[in-house]
Scaffold this motif. Structure first.
Motif, PDB file in Angstrom:
ATOM      1  N   THR A   5       6.166  28.312  45.190  1.00 11.28           N
ATOM      2  CA  THR A   5       5.227  27.397  45.846  1.00 11.28           C
ATOM      3  C   THR A   5       5.697  25.958  45.710  1.00 11.28           C
ATOM      4  N   ILE A  14       4.936  23.762  53.263  1.00 10.16           N
ATOM      5  CA  ILE A  14       3.542  24.152  53.094  1.00 10.16           C
ATOM      6  C   ILE A  14       2.620  23.203  53.856  1.00 10.16           C
ATOM      7  N   GLY A 104       0.396  28.909  49.169  1.00  8.03           N
ATOM      8  CA  GLY A 104       0.277  28.007  50.298  1.00  8.03           C
ATOM      9  C   GLY A 104       0.419  28.713  51.617  1.00  8.03           C
TER      10      GLY A 104
END
Length: 115
Positions: A5, A14, A104
């Motif tokens: 992430t 993201i 995300g």
């Protein structure tokens, strides 16, 4: 996961960051009081004290600690990423926290992140 992430966030992939409201992660640098081995761990703030050296089993001293959640949120703001905080008061929120508590929604599909 956390590593993937953050990597996707740094790459601008993201669009919306999902993060559990209960996360209290810190990045901690330790030094062993006996063998002087230095290590870095990411863990829950409640677990900072009483960490043990993997080499000699002695107590580790905290050299430095950094609020990781705050750093991730700052990075999201710099990347113009929307932030959605997920409550753990629901079954779904508790389940999200149980699988890591961070993730995300991507701006577009990327083989680099998904592989």
């Amino acid at each position: 996961g956390l590593k993937e992430t953050v990597q996707a966030l740094k790459s601008g992939l993201i669009e919306t960051l999902l993060i559990s409201e209960d996360l209290d992660w810190v990045k901690v640098n330790y030094r062993c009081q006996k063998c002087n081995e230095e290590t870095e761990n990411v863990l829950d703030r409640k677990l900072i004290e009483n960490q043990i050296c993997s080499k000699c089993q002695q107590k580790l001293s905290v050299l430095k600690q950094e609020d990781l959640v705050e750093k991730i949120l700052e990075l999201a703001e710099q990347m113009s990423t929307k932030i959605e905080t997920i409550s753990s008061e629901t079954a779904e929120g508790e389940q999200f926290k149980g699988i890591g508590g961070i993730g995300g929604m991507l701006r577009y599909k990327s083989q680099y992140v998904l592989s």
